[in-house]
Design a protein around this motif. Structure first.
Motif, PDB file in Angstrom:
ATOM      1  N   VAL A  65      32.667 -78.979  25.556  1.00 57.69           N
ATOM      2  CA  VAL A  65      33.195 -79.120  24.193  1.00 57.69           C
ATOM      3  C   VAL A  65      34.153 -80.309  24.140  1.00 57.69           C
ATOM      4  CG1 VAL A  65      34.624 -78.008  22.420  1.00 57.69           C
ATOM      5  CG2 VAL A  65      32.943 -76.667  23.701  1.00 57.69           C
ATOM      6  N   VAL A  66      35.034 -80.390  25.122  1.00 62.02           N
ATOM      7  CA  VAL A  66      36.031 -81.464  25.143  1.00 62.02           C
ATOM      8  C   VAL A  66      35.356 -82.808  25.449  1.00 62.02           C
ATOM      9  CG1 VAL A  66      38.262 -82.166  26.085  1.00 62.02           C
ATOM     10  CG2 VAL A  66      37.675 -79.733  25.964  1.00 62.02           C
ATOM     11  N   TYR A  67      34.399 -82.794  26.374  1.00 58.39           N
ATOM     12  CA  TYR A  67      33.747 -84.044  26.788  1.00 58.39           C
ATOM     13  C   TYR A  67      33.143 -84.813  25.611  1.00 58.39           C
ATOM     14  CZ  TYR A  67      33.885 -82.486  31.717  1.00 58.39           C
ATOM     15  OH  TYR A  67      34.278 -82.080  32.958  1.00 58.39           O
ATOM     16  N   HIS A  68      32.578 -84.070  24.646  1.00 55.92           N
ATOM     17  CA  HIS A  68      31.949 -84.757  23.516  1.00 55.92           C
ATOM     18  C   HIS A  68      32.925 -85.682  22.801  1.00 55.92           C
ATOM     19  CE1 HIS A  68      27.825 -83.340  23.006  1.00 55.92           C
ATOM     20  NE2 HIS A  68      28.248 -82.337  23.747  1.00 55.92           N
ATOM     21  N   PHE A  69      34.198 -85.313  22.817  1.00 55.12           N
ATOM     22  CA  PHE A  69      35.192 -86.130  22.104  1.00 55.12           C
ATOM     23  C   PHE A  69      35.822 -87.153  23.027  1.00 55.12           C
ATOM     24  CE2 PHE A  69      34.657 -81.954  20.221  1.00 55.12           C
ATOM     25  CZ  PHE A  69      33.987 -82.380  19.083  1.00 55.12           C
ATOM     26  N   LEU A  70      35.972 -86.821  24.290  1.00 52.39           N
ATOM     27  CA  LEU A  70      36.466 -87.814  25.249  1.00 52.39           C
ATOM     28  C   LEU A  70      35.472 -88.985  25.297  1.00 52.39           C
ATOM     29  CD1 LEU A  70      37.751 -85.632  28.261  1.00 52.39           C
ATOM     30  CD2 LEU A  70      39.011 -86.431  26.257  1.00 52.39           C
ATOM     31  N   ALA A  71      34.186 -88.646  25.291  1.00 51.20           N
ATOM     32  CA  ALA A  71      33.151 -89.684  25.375  1.00 51.20           C
ATOM     33  C   ALA A  71      33.161 -90.589  24.149  1.00 51.20           C
ATOM     34  CB  ALA A  71      31.781 -89.030  25.528  1.00 51.20           C
ATOM     35  N   ARG A  72      33.664 -90.061  23.040  1.00 50.10           N
ATOM     36  CA  ARG A  72      33.661 -90.868  21.811  1.00 50.10           C
ATOM     37  C   ARG A  72      34.952 -91.646  21.602  1.00 50.10           C
ATOM     38  NH1 ARG A  72      29.866 -87.197  20.950  1.00 50.10           N
ATOM     39  NH2 ARG A  72      28.100 -87.760  19.601  1.00 50.10           N
ATOM     40  N   ARG A  73      35.826 -91.616  22.589  1.00 46.75           N
ATOM     41  CA  ARG A  73      37.065 -92.399  22.475  1.00 46.75           C
ATOM     42  C   ARG A  73      36.757 -93.861  22.195  1.00 46.75           C
ATOM     43  NH1 ARG A  73      40.506 -89.900  27.238  1.00 46.75           N
ATOM     44  NH2 ARG A  73      42.002 -88.685  26.047  1.00 46.75           N
ATOM     45  N   ARG A  74      35.741 -94.368  22.889  1.00 46.93           N
ATOM     46  CA  ARG A  74      35.439 -95.791  22.709  1.00 46.93           C
ATOM     47  C   ARG A  74      34.859 -96.080  21.324  1.00 46.93           C
ATOM     48  NH1 ARG A  74      30.078 -96.993  23.813  1.00 46.93           N
ATOM     49  NH2 ARG A  74      28.926 -95.229  24.632  1.00 46.93           N
ATOM     50  N   LEU A  75      34.507 -95.015  20.598  1.00 49.58           N
ATOM     51  CA  LEU A  75      34.051 -95.195  19.213  1.00 49.58           C
ATOM     52  C   LEU A  75      35.200 -94.940  18.242  1.00 49.58           C
ATOM     53  CD1 LEU A  75      30.648 -93.257  19.473  1.00 49.58           C
ATOM     54  CD2 LEU A  75      31.012 -95.731  19.663  1.00 49.58           C
ATOM     55  N   THR A 111      41.323 -77.798  23.115  1.00 47.57           N
ATOM     56  CA  THR A 111      42.345 -77.323  24.059  1.00 47.57           C
ATOM     57  C   THR A 111      41.870 -77.451  25.502  1.00 47.57           C
ATOM     58  OG1 THR A 111      41.772 -75.009  24.516  1.00 47.57           O
ATOM     59  CG2 THR A 111      42.763 -75.461  22.368  1.00 47.57           C
ATOM     60  N   GLU A 112      42.832 -77.399  26.388  1.00 47.31           N
ATOM     61  CA  GLU A 112      42.488 -77.492  27.815  1.00 47.31           C
ATOM     62  C   GLU A 112      41.790 -76.225  28.308  1.00 47.31           C
ATOM     63  OE1 GLU A 112      45.857 -77.795  30.396  1.00 47.31           O
ATOM     64  OE2 GLU A 112      46.924 -76.119  29.489  1.00 47.31           O
ATOM     65  N   LEU A 113      41.793 -75.161  27.518  1.00 44.06           N
ATOM     66  CA  LEU A 113      41.130 -73.921  27.940  1.00 44.06           C
ATOM     67  C   LEU A 113      39.675 -73.852  27.479  1.00 44.06           C
ATOM     68  CD1 LEU A 113      43.911 -71.245  27.295  1.00 44.06           C
ATOM     69  CD2 LEU A 113      43.336 -72.364  29.444  1.00 44.06           C
ATOM     70  N   ASP A 114      39.294 -74.835  26.653  1.00 46.59           N
ATOM     71  CA  ASP A 114      37.904 -74.808  26.183  1.00 46.59           C
ATOM     72  C   ASP A 114      36.958 -75.268  27.282  1.00 46.59           C
ATOM     73  OD1 ASP A 114      38.186 -73.852  23.504  1.00 46.59           O
ATOM     74  OD2 ASP A 114      39.338 -75.684  23.153  1.00 46.59           O
ATOM     75  N   PHE A 115      35.708 -74.854  27.152  1.00 48.73           N
ATOM     76  CA  PHE A 115      34.725 -75.231  28.156  1.00 48.73           C
ATOM     77  C   PHE A 115      34.587 -76.762  28.153  1.00 48.73           C
ATOM     78  CE2 PHE A 115      30.644 -75.528  30.281  1.00 48.73           C
ATOM     79  CZ  PHE A 115      30.810 -74.585  31.281  1.00 48.73           C
ATOM     80  N   PRO A 116      34.515 -77.388  29.343  1.00 51.15           N
ATOM     81  CA  PRO A 116      34.533 -78.856  29.400  1.00 51.15           C
ATOM     82  C   PRO A 116      33.542 -79.527  28.456  1.00 51.15           C
ATOM     83  CG  PRO A 116      34.710 -77.948  31.602  1.00 51.15           C
ATOM     84  CD  PRO A 116      34.527 -76.775  30.675  1.00 51.15           C
ATOM     85  N   SER A 121      37.420 -72.317  21.345  1.00 47.98           N
ATOM     86  CA  SER A 121      36.649 -71.127  21.708  1.00 47.98           C
ATOM     87  C   SER A 121      37.135 -69.875  20.985  1.00 47.98           C
ATOM     88  CB  SER A 121      36.805 -70.838  23.206  1.00 47.98           C
ATOM     89  OG  SER A 121      36.602 -71.983  23.958  1.00 47.98           O
ATOM     90  N   HIS A 122      36.248 -68.950  20.810  1.00 42.88           N
ATOM     91  CA  HIS A 122      36.646 -67.637  20.305  1.00 42.88           C
ATOM     92  C   HIS A 122      37.253 -66.829  21.452  1.00 42.88           C
ATOM     93  CE1 HIS A 122      35.469 -63.807  17.891  1.00 42.88           C
ATOM     94  NE2 HIS A 122      36.753 -64.037  17.875  1.00 42.88           N
ATOM     95  N   VAL A 123      36.530 -66.811  22.590  1.00 44.32           N
ATOM     96  CA  VAL A 123      37.055 -66.178  23.812  1.00 44.32           C
ATOM     97  C   VAL A 123      37.096 -67.258  24.888  1.00 44.32           C
ATOM     98  CG1 VAL A 123      36.494 -64.545  25.671  1.00 44.32           C
ATOM     99  CG2 VAL A 123      36.259 -63.832  23.290  1.00 44.32           C
ATOM    100  N   TYR A 124      38.260 -67.455  25.496  1.00 44.77           N
ATOM    101  CA  TYR A 124      38.381 -68.490  26.524  1.00 44.77           C
ATOM    102  C   TYR A 124      37.697 -68.042  27.819  1.00 44.77           C
ATOM    103  CZ  TYR A 124      41.751 -70.784  23.455  1.00 44.77           C
ATOM    104  OH  TYR A 124      42.350 -71.416  22.397  1.00 44.77           O
ATOM    105  N   TYR A 125      36.849 -68.928  28.341  1.00 49.51           N
ATOM    106  CA  TYR A 125      36.007 -68.547  29.495  1.00 49.51           C
ATOM    107  C   TYR A 125      36.793 -68.342  30.774  1.00 49.51           C
ATOM    108  CZ  TYR A 125      36.215 -73.218  31.589  1.00 49.51           C
ATOM    109  OH  TYR A 125      36.642 -74.374  32.201  1.00 49.51           O
ATOM    110  N   THR A 126      37.962 -68.962  30.885  1.00 47.55           N
ATOM    111  CA  THR A 126      38.717 -68.825  32.143  1.00 47.55           C
ATOM    112  C   THR A 126      39.735 -67.701  32.108  1.00 47.55           C
ATOM    113  OG1 THR A 126      40.055 -70.591  31.267  1.00 47.55           O
ATOM    114  CG2 THR A 126      38.769 -71.087  33.239  1.00 47.55           C
TER     115      THR A 126
END
Ligand SMILES: Cc1ncc(COP(=O)(O)O)c(C=O)c1O
Length: 389
Positions: A118-128, A111-116, A162-167
């Motif tokens: 967490v999301v980056y790991h999957f954005l980075a794997r788009r090319r895979l 989700t867009e509320l997760d700490f970056p 996340s369990h608790v959203y940081y923002t």
């Protein structure tokens, strides 16, 4: 436990935290305060280093690391062999994600509320070939379980959130998210950095597959160490390709020719942990266990309600969950220039933090309503900057 006893909790433990001699500290979700025990633990580490040098590994440090895994296991009600250490949540994720086969199931829901990170790991794997689905939050506070349900399908390998959203401090119904993931054969990984230590967490009960946290926030252990839970059955099924010698069976045989990973969660460990933090983390976990997370949660529920009440009556606007049971001790107060407000608060001796559009206050068990009053007094008197409504 009556309110008065909970107040005594702060009275009793506050002297453990020298920061209060010079500041009103309301920023535990960024960095938990250093306790006297934490500092003594650091001294103990240094003494051992002085006395033993590298021999301290065998005599003390490996055992201390195991104490930390065990204390974390107890905190989230799992077994010791299902926990592991990492340098950071980012590093733990690298190892876990490397073990997941995205070929048949390329989708990852986050989700867009997760700490970056967490999301980056999957954005980075788009090319895979990984297909990240980053769910939007309709209210900017949390993401409805129905949105997860709709996004998870038979092509989904993993739900990572996340369990608790940081923002926003909102508590996500992770049990329901995990059920939705499992119903479609996907795994569920929860970033519990902002929940462990302030909200009771039972990983077994939540039925998650992986749970990540770390020492530096609510667990009062400082920077340099993250904690991981991996469900026992998965440790046998999943083999990481991002590995290190701490994950190897017979680590001290130094056999570079054969890779045999451990059979437990420690197969996800990489390299040498930060031993000074092993010491401070052990002290922090000890404090949290000594007080008990149920007690901490009750104290924080009352402190955060007090903070919200004071903010509202000062005309400030709060961003957060509408249902009290979904609120944690992260209180977001909207502000047009939160960075300037945080600087002004710091000048007045009040340490808080900010995230886009809001000043973030996060009391822990050592805070009092007087701390709240001071923070709101300075924030509301924030003339020119314009946080009042
Ligand atoms: C919810 C959450 N996840 C992850 C992180 C960062 O983790 P790490 O720096 O250990 O990779 C943070 C923050 O500091 C966080 O608040």
């Amino acid at each position: 436990m009556p309110e008065a006893d909970l107040y005594e909790l702060a009275e009793r433990y506050r002297p453990e935290f020298p920061v209060f001699r010079s500041a009103v500290y309301l920023n535990s979700c960024s960095l938990g305060a250093l306790s006297r025990r934490g500092r003594a633990a650091l001294d103990r580490f240094a003494d051992l280093w002085d006395r033993w040098g590298a021999a301290a590994w065998y005599e003390h440090w490996l055992d201390a690391a195991q104490d930390v895994r065990a204390a974390f296991a107890r905190l989230i009600s799992v077994d010791e062999d299902e926990t592991a250490l990492a340098a950071s949540i980012s590093a733990a994720l690298a190892s876990i994600v490397s073990a997941i086969d995205f070929e048949a199931r390329p989708r990852v829901v986050t989700t867009e509320l997760d700490f970056p990170t967490v999301v980056y790991h999957f954005l980075a794997r788009r090319r895979l070939g990984v297909e990240p689905v980053v769910l939007k939050s309709p209210d900017g506070v949390s993401v409805p379980v129905e949105a997860f349900e709709a996004a998870i399908d038979e092509r989904t390998a993993l739900v990572a959130t996340s369990h608790v959203y940081y923002t926003t401090g909102a508590i996500q119904d992770i049990g329901a998210v995990a059920r939705s993931a499992h119903a479609k054969g996907a795994l569920c990984l929860v970033d519990a950095y902002q929940s462990t230590g302030q909200v009771p967490v039972d990983a077994r009960d939540l039925d998650v597959d992986f749970l990540l946290s770390g020492s530096l926030k609510w667990l009062l252990g400082g920077q340099g160490l993250a904690f991981m839970f991996a469900r026992r059955a998965l440790c046998q099924r999943l083999t990481p390709t991002t590995v290190g010698w701490f994950g190897a069976e017979d680590q001290f045989t130094f056999d570079s020719g054969t890779l045999r990973l451990r059979g437990d969660a420690r197969r996800f460990e990489l390299g040498t942990p930060a031993v000074p933090t092993v010491y401070t983390a052990r002290a922090g976990l000890e404090l949290v266990h000594e007080i008990g997370v149920d007690r901490i949660r009750r104290r924080l529920a009352s402190l955060t309600e007090d903070l919200r009440r004071r903010a509202r009556s000062a005309g400030l606007r709060i961003r957060g969950a509408s249902e009290p049971e979904a609120r944690s001790a992260i209180v977001m107060i909207e502000h047009p220039d939160p960075a300037a407000a945080v600087r002004r608060l710091a000048d007045a001796g009040v340490v808080v933090d900010y995230r886009p559009g809001a000043v973030r206050l996060s009391p822990h068990f050592y805070n009092t309503t007087e701390d709240n009053a001071r923070a709101i007094e300075v924030l509301a008197g924030d003339g020119g900057v314009g946080g009042r409504r």
